[in-house]
Design an enzyme around this catalytic site. Structure first.
Site, PDB file in Angstrom:
ATOM      1  N   ARG A  62      26.728  39.708  46.329  1.00  0.00           N
ATOM      2  CA  ARG A  62      26.439  40.182  44.976  1.00  0.00           C
ATOM      3  C   ARG A  62      24.938  40.253  44.698  1.00  0.00           C
ATOM      4  NH1 ARG A  62      31.189  37.361  41.325  1.00  0.00           N
ATOM      5  NH2 ARG A  62      32.507  39.208  41.222  1.00  0.00           N
TER       6      ARG A  62
ATOM      7  N   LYS B 202      48.173  34.632  42.311  1.00  0.00           N
ATOM      8  CA  LYS B 202      49.068  34.673  41.157  1.00  0.00           C
ATOM      9  C   LYS B 202      49.613  36.062  40.830  1.00  0.00           C
ATOM     10  CE  LYS B 202      47.805  31.185  37.917  1.00  0.00           C
ATOM     11  NZ  LYS B 202      46.919  30.954  36.769  1.00  0.00           N
TER      12      LYS B 202
ATOM     13  N   GLY C  72      35.839  39.894  44.485  1.00  0.00           N
ATOM     14  CA  GLY C  72      34.963  38.920  45.088  1.00  0.00           C
ATOM     15  C   GLY C  72      35.584  38.285  46.329  1.00  0.00           C
TER      16      GLY C  72
ATOM     17  N   GLY D 220      38.227  41.072  38.892  1.00  0.00           N
ATOM     18  CA  GLY D 220      38.901  41.383  37.633  1.00  0.00           C
ATOM     19  C   GLY D 220      38.466  42.729  37.085  1.00  0.00           C
TER      20      GLY D 220
HETATM   21  C1  3PG Z   1      33.810  37.278  38.757  1.00  0.00           C
HETATM   22  O1  3PG Z   1      33.441  36.461  39.595  1.00  0.00           O
HETATM   23  O2  3PG Z   1      34.952  37.741  38.726  1.00  0.00           O
HETATM   24  C2  3PG Z   1      32.798  37.783  37.772  1.00  0.00           C
HETATM   25  O3  3PG Z   1      31.533  37.290  38.044  1.00  0.00           O
HETATM   26  C3  3PG Z   1      33.247  37.436  36.374  1.00  0.00           C
HETATM   27  O4  3PG Z   1      33.326  36.052  36.233  1.00  0.00           O
HETATM   28  P1  3PG Z   1      34.329  35.412  35.164  1.00  0.00           P
HETATM   29  O5  3PG Z   1      35.716  35.727  35.665  1.00  0.00           O
HETATM   30  O6  3PG Z   1      34.022  33.948  35.144  1.00  0.00           O
HETATM   31  O7  3PG Z   1      34.061  36.082  33.842  1.00  0.00           O
END
Ligand code: 3PG
Ligand code: MG
Length: 399
Positions: free
Chosen positions: A41, A206, A356, A380
């Protein structure tokens, strides 16, 4: 929709201007040593930062790391990230000990043209993630005061309605950075008219996290391959016993319903690697998906499943993959993820790796990143994009 991008800002000229860049530097850290275990990242945001440096901007970078609770917490400090960012940029990165306080203000005021500062973790401040508009707005005011223009290059966080993502762009001239632009270009190909067959591979732990995207994808995909921890809830829905495997009992009925409506598009594992315990050295065997012993838990998909998934993937013209197929961090349970990843690299399909975890898996398994069409920095965020949701960070750039 019109989103201005970095080139538009560069064309205006940024020399001597303070440019606030929201990045997603939320990198995985080793629990024991605190070392950065995957810097993907950080690398992903370099094109934007380098362009700004070359153009003589005073570059002020902000990010979150982990999920601290609105107050400073040393284990989530961005300081190590500043070090790594400096190495990759080939120039020191000035680190501010706070996000919008005295240290941030003096660090930013001290920047020469073409220098870079990193502010301390945004989530050390309650206002960043607050649901209260006024509280978020007040924090956004303080952040916005540190820049003359705003660049969003935090694709991994565009689905968060947070001050630095959603409220700062209202307060400053704003553009999308190179990473956000590329991510949106790629993902919009998948939601548009993807070349067929379009095959999606979903894993991860999940079902409940993936339900919305499964619903959204079912009508558009040709094949949906399901592995990872979430496959056991589906196997249970098929009527199999899953031993002590991860199971979301309350989702079984939903999964049964999805299987009924999926018109045969969903492919589930036919064999799994079942172990005595969740441990790298646990005794384990490959067993048929309908023969998981009652005292064992599935930690990976089996070789026959990998072969079946690989065959489906070999036909594909477009592929989206999110989520590991097993506990790839443990060598004994990494073969499923490796097998699927390798199968994807062997096709000539346009392939997108989302998330990620899957992106980290690609690198941790030593696979060639360039044999994938695109490796998204957003987990996400990429899923919510594919669901067709409005993403607060993108919406904020769209006017
Ligand atoms: C992630 O790792 O999915 C992003 O950096 C967002 O992080 P978060 O889910 O803690 O908002
Ligand atoms: Mg996440």
């Amino acid at each position: 929709m019109t989103i201005r991008n970095l080139d538009d800002l560069l064309a205006e000229g940024v020399s001597g201007r303070r440019v606030l860049v929201r990045a997603d530097l939320n990198v995985p850290l080793d629990k024991q040593t605190g070392d950065i275990t995957d810097d993907g990242r950080i690398r992903a945001v370099l094109p934007t930062l380098s362009a700004l440096v070359q153009a003589g901007a005073k570059v002020v970078v902000c990010s979150h790391l982990g999920r601290p609770k609105g107050t400073p917490d040393p284990q989530f400090s961005l300081r190590p990230v500043a070090g790594r960012l400096g190495e990759l940029l080939g120039a020191p990165v000035h680190f501010a000990e706070d996000t919008v306080g005295d240290s941030a203000q003096s660090t930013v005021a001290g920047l020469a043209d073409g220098q870079v500062a990193l502010l301390e973790n945004l989530r050390f401040n309650k206002g960043e993630t607050s649901k209260d508009e006024a509280e978020r707005g007040a924090f956004a005011d303080q952040l916005a005061a540190l820049g003359d223009a705003y660049v969003d290059d935090a694709f991994g966080a565009v689905h968060r309605k947070h001050a630095s993502v959603h409220d700062v762009p209202v307060r400053l001239p704003h553009v999308a950075g190179r990473l956000v632009l590329r991510e949106v270009e790629v993902l919009s190909k998948l939601t548009g008219t993807p070349e067929r067959p379009y095959v999606v591979v979903l894993g991860g732990s999940k079902v409940s996290d993936k339900l919305a995207v499964i619903e959204a994808l079912l009508p558009t995909v040709d094949r949906l391959l399901i592995g990872g921890g979430m496959c056991f809830t589906f196997l249970k829905a098929q009527g199999h016993e899953v031993g002590t495997s991860l199971l979301e009992e309350e989702m079984v009925e939903t999964c049964r319903n999805l299987l009924e409506r999926s018109a045969g598009k969903i492919m589930l594992p036919v064999d799994v690697v079942a172990a005595d315990a969740f441990a790298p050295d646990a005794a384990h065997d490959t067993v048929p998906a309908d023969g998981i012993p009652s005292h064992r838990l599935g930690l990976d998909i089996g070789p026959e499943t990998v072969a079946g998934f690989a065959a489906a993937l070999s036909q594909a013209k477009t592929i989206f993959w999110n989520g590991p197929m097993g506990v790839f961090e443990m060598a004994a349970f990494a073969n499923g993820t490796r097998g699927v990843a390798e199968a994807i690299t062997k096709t000539d399909a346009f392939s997108v790796v989302g998330g990620g975890d899957s992106a980290a898996a690609v690198r941790a398994l030593g696979l060639d990143e360039s044999s994938f069409g695109h490796i998204s920095t957003g987990g996400g965020a990429s899923l919510e994009y594919l669901e067709g949701k409005t993403l607060p960070g993108i919406a904020a750039l769209e006017n």
